[in-house]
Design a protein around this motif. Structure first.
Motif, PDB file in Angstrom:
ATOM      1  N   TYR A  88       0.826  -1.205   0.000  1.00  0.00           N
ATOM      2  CA  TYR A  88       0.000   0.000   0.000  1.00  0.00           C
ATOM      3  C   TYR A  88       0.863   1.259   0.000  1.00  0.00           C
ATOM      4  O   TYR A  88       0.538   2.243  -0.674  1.00  0.00           O
ATOM      5  N   LEU A  89       1.955   1.217   0.739  1.00  0.00           N
ATOM      6  CA  LEU A  89       2.850   2.376   0.761  1.00  0.00           C
ATOM      7  C   LEU A  89       3.478   2.597  -0.611  1.00  0.00           C
ATOM      8  O   LEU A  89       3.646   3.740  -1.055  1.00  0.00           O
ATOM      9  N   ALA A  90       3.824   1.513  -1.279  1.00  0.00           N
ATOM     10  CA  ALA A  90       4.449   1.622  -2.593  1.00  0.00           C
ATOM     11  C   ALA A  90       3.498   2.242  -3.614  1.00  0.00           C
ATOM     12  O   ALA A  90       3.938   2.901  -4.568  1.00  0.00           O
ATOM     13  N   GLU A  91       2.201   2.055  -3.402  1.00  0.00           N
ATOM     14  CA  GLU A  91       1.221   2.637  -4.322  1.00  0.00           C
ATOM     15  C   GLU A  91       1.199   4.161  -4.252  1.00  0.00           C
ATOM     16  O   GLU A  91       0.642   4.818  -5.132  1.00  0.00           O
ATOM     17  N   THR A  92       1.789   4.731  -3.203  1.00  0.00           N
ATOM     18  CA  THR A  92       1.862   6.203  -3.095  1.00  0.00           C
ATOM     19  C   THR A  92       3.034   6.769  -3.890  1.00  0.00           C
ATOM     20  O   THR A  92       3.247   7.983  -3.885  1.00  0.00           O
ATOM     21  N   GLY A  93       3.779   5.892  -4.540  1.00  0.00           N
ATOM     22  CA  GLY A  93       4.886   6.349  -5.380  1.00  0.00           C
ATOM     23  C   GLY A  93       6.253   6.143  -4.781  1.00  0.00           C
ATOM     24  O   GLY A  93       7.267   6.473  -5.402  1.00  0.00           O
ATOM     25  N   ARG A  94       6.310   5.586  -3.575  1.00  0.00           N
ATOM     26  CA  ARG A  94       7.602   5.325  -2.936  1.00  0.00           C
ATOM     27  C   ARG A  94       8.220   4.049  -3.498  1.00  0.00           C
ATOM     28  O   ARG A  94       7.521   3.150  -3.947  1.00  0.00           O
ATOM     29  N   GLY A  95       9.541   3.983  -3.422  1.00  0.00           N
ATOM     30  CA  GLY A  95      10.229   2.788  -3.865  1.00  0.00           C
ATOM     31  C   GLY A  95       9.940   1.618  -2.937  1.00  0.00           C
ATOM     32  O   GLY A  95       9.549   1.791  -1.777  1.00  0.00           O
ATOM     33  N   TRP A  96      10.168   0.417  -3.457  1.00  0.00           N
ATOM     34  CA  TRP A  96       9.832  -0.780  -2.682  1.00  0.00           C
ATOM     35  C   TRP A  96      10.690  -0.910  -1.428  1.00  0.00           C
ATOM     36  O   TRP A  96      10.169  -1.195  -0.341  1.00  0.00           O
ATOM     37  N   LEU A  97      11.971  -0.689  -1.531  1.00  0.00           N
ATOM     38  CA  LEU A  97      12.837  -0.815  -0.357  1.00  0.00           C
ATOM     39  C   LEU A  97      12.472   0.214   0.707  1.00  0.00           C
ATOM     40  O   LEU A  97      12.481  -0.086   1.913  1.00  0.00           O
ATOM     41  N   GLU A  98      12.147   1.425   0.280  1.00  0.00           N
ATOM     42  CA  GLU A  98      11.720   2.449   1.232  1.00  0.00           C
ATOM     43  C   GLU A  98      10.399   2.050   1.894  1.00  0.00           C
ATOM     44  O   GLU A  98      10.218   2.222   3.104  1.00  0.00           O
ATOM     45  N   SER A  99       9.492   1.513   1.098  1.00  0.00           N
ATOM     46  CA  SER A  99       8.183   1.106   1.625  1.00  0.00           C
ATOM     47  C   SER A  99       8.335  -0.004   2.659  1.00  0.00           C
ATOM     48  O   SER A  99       7.685   0.024   3.722  1.00  0.00           O
ATOM     49  N   ILE A 100       9.191  -0.954   2.368  1.00  0.00           N
ATOM     50  CA  ILE A 100       9.438  -2.051   3.321  1.00  0.00           C
ATOM     51  C   ILE A 100      10.032  -1.492   4.610  1.00  0.00           C
ATOM     52  O   ILE A 100       9.625  -1.877   5.719  1.00  0.00           O
ATOM     53  N   ALA A 101      10.978  -0.593   4.487  1.00  0.00           N
ATOM     54  CA  ALA A 101      11.632  -0.026   5.673  1.00  0.00           C
ATOM     55  C   ALA A 101      10.636   0.748   6.536  1.00  0.00           C
ATOM     56  O   ALA A 101      10.650   0.638   7.773  1.00  0.00           O
TER      57      ALA A 101
END
Length: 248
Positions: A88-101
């Motif tokens: 869900y965080l990645a859908e806001t345009g953030r990268g995957w590694l950032e979203s996981i962190a």
């Protein structure tokens, strides 16, 4: 070798050596804890990224302040919940590694605020007595949970259950997850029993599917005080409390 015959409603299970239990929703009345933990996670992530809170609650299986018993929070592992949150965080345009962190940091902070205890995650009424009965009859008992190994061990210690369970298993971030039948097979191997002499008791479709695919003698669905909600497809029978499974 102790072989026991048990009955569940109109079903009879012969030559049983062991019973494998799910934890949350089967032994532990953890609805309040899981709901509050999911809400805390969603609030922390919404504070970081406004607007993701409500979609995350839906993804976790929190519906109108109720916990969906087959939703992600109820049956998924911690890792699966983290992945869902990160998606869900990645859908806001953030990268995957950032979203996981970001998801991992929020989950860790939520853990610091919410630790299950005897109040928020008690044993279901009558559960301890049923475990005592099964153990005294000579049945081997195990817990096989989607929760982490650390959390499952803490649950056993918190409720002083170590005398009843020979095997206590959770999952690791990189390990097998329900409904993979290898989890059940490995648990039976640790118990020193055959799946064909073992029963599974759980409150989710994944418990039933896992046990069936592993060749368990029987798979019993439980939903405390609400047997109609236990009517999981493929289950051999559905019960509303553990004392419905009786030793003959």
């Amino acid at each position: 070798m102790t072989l026991i015959k048990l009955s569940c409603q109109e079903q009879e299970f012969e030559n049983i050596e062991a019973i494998v239990f799910d934890k949350d929703g089967t032994l532990a009345d953890s609805e309040q804890f899981l709901r509050e933990l999911a809400q805390k996670r969603a609030r922390l992530l919404d504070a970081k990224i406004p607007g993701v809170g409500d979609p995350l609650l839906m993804a976790f299986g929190i519906e109108q302040d109720n916990l969906n018993p087959v939703g992600l929070m109820a049956v998924g592992s911690r890792n699966e919940n983290e992945i869902a949150a990160a998606a869900y965080l990645a859908e806001t345009g953030r990268g995957w590694l950032e979203s996981i962190a970001i998801a991992q940091a929020a989950f860790k902070e939520a853990d610091e605020h919410f630790t299950p205890d005897a109040k928020t995650s008690p044993l279901f009424t009558g559960c301890l007595e049923a475990l005592q009965t099964f153990s005294q009859a000579g049945l081997k008992l195990a817990i096989l949970s989607a929760d982490t190994q650390t959390a499952v061990e803490a649950f056993v210690q918190r409720h002083d259950l170590s005398a009843y369970f020979q095997v206590v298993r959770g999952v690791t971030a990189d390990g097998l997850k329900k409904p993979d039948p290898r989890l059940f097979l490995q648990t039976c191997e640790e118990l020193g029993v055959q799946p064909a002499n073992t029963l599974m008791i759980g409150d989710a479709p994944g418990d039933i599917q896992m046990a069936k695919q592993a060749g368990a003698k029987g798979a019993i669905a439980i939903c405390w005080k609400n047997v109609k909600a236990s009517a999981i497809e493929g289950a051999d029978c559905a019960i509303a409390q553990l004392d419905e499974l009786r030793i003959i």
